[in-house]
Enzyme design. Structure first.
Site, PDB file in Angstrom:
ATOM      1  N   ASN A  12       0.876  -1.181   0.000  1.00 21.98           N
ATOM      2  CA  ASN A  12       0.000   0.000   0.000  1.00 21.98           C
ATOM      3  C   ASN A  12       0.908   1.225   0.000  1.00 21.98           C
ATOM      4  OD1 ASN A  12      -1.793   2.036   0.480  1.00 21.98           O
ATOM      5  ND2 ASN A  12      -2.386   1.356   2.541  1.00 21.98           N
ATOM      6  N   TRP A  13       0.991   1.858  -1.144  1.00 21.40           N
ATOM      7  CA  TRP A  13       1.921   2.989  -1.281  1.00 21.40           C
ATOM      8  C   TRP A  13       1.381   4.275  -0.653  1.00 21.40           C
ATOM      9  CZ3 TRP A  13       3.792   2.443  -7.115  1.00 21.40           C
ATOM     10  CH2 TRP A  13       4.476   1.219  -7.244  1.00 21.40           C
ATOM     11  N   LYS A  14       0.112   4.243  -0.263  1.00 16.79           N
ATOM     12  CA  LYS A  14      -0.514   5.432   0.350  1.00 16.79           C
ATOM     13  C   LYS A  14      -0.281   6.648  -0.556  1.00 16.79           C
ATOM     14  CE  LYS A  14      -0.187   3.195   4.807  1.00 16.79           C
ATOM     15  NZ  LYS A  14      -0.073   3.283   6.265  1.00 16.79           N
ATOM     16  N   HIS A 102      -9.520   1.161   4.970  1.00 15.50           N
ATOM     17  CA  HIS A 102      -8.242   1.333   5.670  1.00 15.50           C
ATOM     18  C   HIS A 102      -8.460   2.250   6.871  1.00 15.50           C
ATOM     19  CE1 HIS A 102      -4.126   2.460   6.573  1.00 15.50           C
ATOM     20  NE2 HIS A 102      -3.760   1.383   5.924  1.00 15.50           N
ATOM     21  N   GLU A 104      -6.811   4.617   7.961  1.00 14.49           N
ATOM     22  CA  GLU A 104      -6.587   6.045   7.674  1.00 14.49           C
ATOM     23  C   GLU A 104      -7.829   6.655   7.032  1.00 14.49           C
ATOM     24  OE1 GLU A 104      -2.888   5.493   5.580  1.00 14.49           O
ATOM     25  OE2 GLU A 104      -1.939   4.937   7.472  1.00 14.49           O
ATOM     26  N   GLU A 174      -5.117  -4.829  10.724  1.00 17.78           N
ATOM     27  CA  GLU A 174      -4.096  -3.804  10.905  1.00 17.78           C
ATOM     28  C   GLU A 174      -4.351  -3.074  12.222  1.00 17.78           C
ATOM     29  OE1 GLU A 174      -2.188  -2.610   6.910  1.00 17.78           O
ATOM     30  OE2 GLU A 174      -3.885  -1.289   7.248  1.00 17.78           O
ATOM     31  N   GLY A 180       2.792   2.473  10.809  1.00 19.65           N
ATOM     32  CA  GLY A 180       3.717   3.586  10.641  1.00 19.65           C
ATOM     33  C   GLY A 180       4.437   3.974  11.913  1.00 19.65           C
ATOM     34  N   SER A 220       3.749  -2.061  10.264  1.00 22.58           N
ATOM     35  CA  SER A 220       5.205  -2.114  10.436  1.00 22.58           C
ATOM     36  C   SER A 220       5.801  -3.471  10.042  1.00 22.58           C
ATOM     37  CB  SER A 220       5.603  -1.722  11.860  1.00 22.58           C
ATOM     38  OG  SER A 220       5.183  -0.387  12.136  1.00 22.58           O
ATOM     39  N   GLY A 241       2.939  -1.028   4.318  1.00 24.57           N
ATOM     40  CA  GLY A 241       2.953   0.386   3.983  1.00 24.57           C
ATOM     41  C   GLY A 241       4.367   0.844   3.656  1.00 24.57           C
ATOM     42  N   GLY A 242       5.011   1.471   4.638  1.00 22.37           N
ATOM     43  CA  GLY A 242       6.323   2.102   4.446  1.00 22.37           C
ATOM     44  C   GLY A 242       7.339   1.245   3.710  1.00 22.37           C
TER      45      GLY A 242
HETATM   46  P1  13P Z   1       3.189   0.501   7.689  1.00 21.72           P
HETATM   47  O1  13P Z   1       3.709  -0.792   7.090  1.00 21.72           O
HETATM   48  O2  13P Z   1       3.882   1.723   7.186  1.00 21.72           O
HETATM   49  O3  13P Z   1       3.100   0.408   9.177  1.00 21.72           O
HETATM   50  O4  13P Z   1       1.660   0.653   7.156  1.00 21.72           O
HETATM   51  C1  13P Z   1       0.789  -0.401   7.294  1.00 21.72           C
HETATM   52  C2  13P Z   1      -0.434  -0.078   6.527  1.00 21.72           C
HETATM   53  O5  13P Z   1      -1.215   0.770   6.915  1.00 21.72           O
HETATM   54  C3  13P Z   1      -0.661  -0.798   5.266  1.00 21.72           C
HETATM   55  O6  13P Z   1      -1.941  -0.564   4.779  1.00 21.72           O
END
Ligand code: 13P
Length: 260
Positions: A12-14, A102, A104, A174, A180, A220, A241-242
């Site tokens: 997930n590149w956000k 998600h 977020e 999640e 993050g 993470s 994510g990251g």
């Molecule tokens: P991180 O891997 O950056 O913690 O993000 C997880 C995430 O929200 C994937 O959708």
């Protein structure tokens, strides 16, 4: 039963990477992965909307085995919804997976369980696969409310969805406190909640759907912890994510089986 579920590792590149960066990232990722990796694991990337056409073209032109995903959509097929993107528009780009609900989106943009449920149905109606995200806040975990929250989100997200459709879906656990932050749920805690997701699916849609639905862990995930998480019986993948922004790191996560 677990053997039948092919792991899905999703990046997930956000809100990262413009379309030039997206192209470089997917090309490098494809170069780093081989057919053995793709035989063992489904790999999806979820770029921002503005990158989707570019990444689709790269995947199709170079016959990459990477699967295209999106991060979000509206539930209506079309209409006066300024700024929104409709599921048929994503289907037309050969998007296969759409992240829905998600944390977020829920926390920062006020998405409700009811909206998430409508999106799940709208994605399925276009023959795409929803990745339904669920997870608790730190306060909820500390108050012992993790199970109530997660089971409630699963029930609400899947309400009215056929057992057959549920069986083909992905649910991503999640924990919000692990996103993050560099804090990862322990493999045992992640396993326990993914098992709860599966048993909740069983109550809603029966044993067959529970055995088939894929449960991802997200929060993470890194090359250093992927193998341990993936070794758990009810964890069938990762939503990253990251670490998915860097093709080397993401490829190392996809290749968790090869880690020492
Ligand atoms: P991180 O891997 O950056 O913690 O993000 C997880 C995430 O929200 C994937 O959708």
């Amino acid at each position: 039963m677990a053997e039948a579920r092919k792991p899905l590792i999703s990046g997930n590149w956000k809100m990262h990477h413009n379309h030039f960066e997206a192209l470089q990232t997917v090309q490098k990722l494809s170069y780093l992965l081989d057919s053995e990796d793709h035989d063992a694991v489904d790999v999806s990337v979820h770029p921002p909307f503005t990158d989707l056409r570019t990444v689709q073209t790269a995947i199709e032109t170079d016959r990459m085995e990477i699967i295209l995903g999106a991060q979000h959509c509206h539930w209506e097929e079309k209409g006066a919804f300024t700024g929104e993107v409709a599921p048929p528009m994503l289907a037309k780009l050969n998007v296969a997976y759409v992240i829905v609900g998600h944390s977020e989106r829920r926390e920062l943009f006020g998405e409700t369980d009811d909206q998430v449920n409508r999106k799940v149905k709208a994605v399925l109606a276009q023959a795409m696969t929803p990745i339904l995200c669920v997870g608790e806040t730190l306060e909820e975990r500390e108050a012992g409310r993790t199970e109530d929250k997660v089971a409630g989100q699963v029930r609400a997200g899947l309400a009215g969805v056929s057992a057959e459709a549920v069986a083909g879906m992905v649910v991503a656990y999640e924990p919000i406190w692990a996103i993050g932050t560099g804090r990862t749920a322990s493999a045992a805690d992640a396993q326990a909640v993914c098992a709860l997701v599966r048993s909740t699916v069983g109550e809603l849609a029966g044993a067959e759907a529970a055995g088939a639905v894929r449960a991802q862990y997200g929060g993470s995930v890194k090359p250093a912890n992927a193998a341990e998480l993936m070794a758990e019986a009810d964890i069938d993948g990762a939503l990253v994510g990251g670490a998915s922004l860097d093709p080397e790191d993401f490829a190392a996560i996809v290749r968790y089986r090869r880690a020492s």
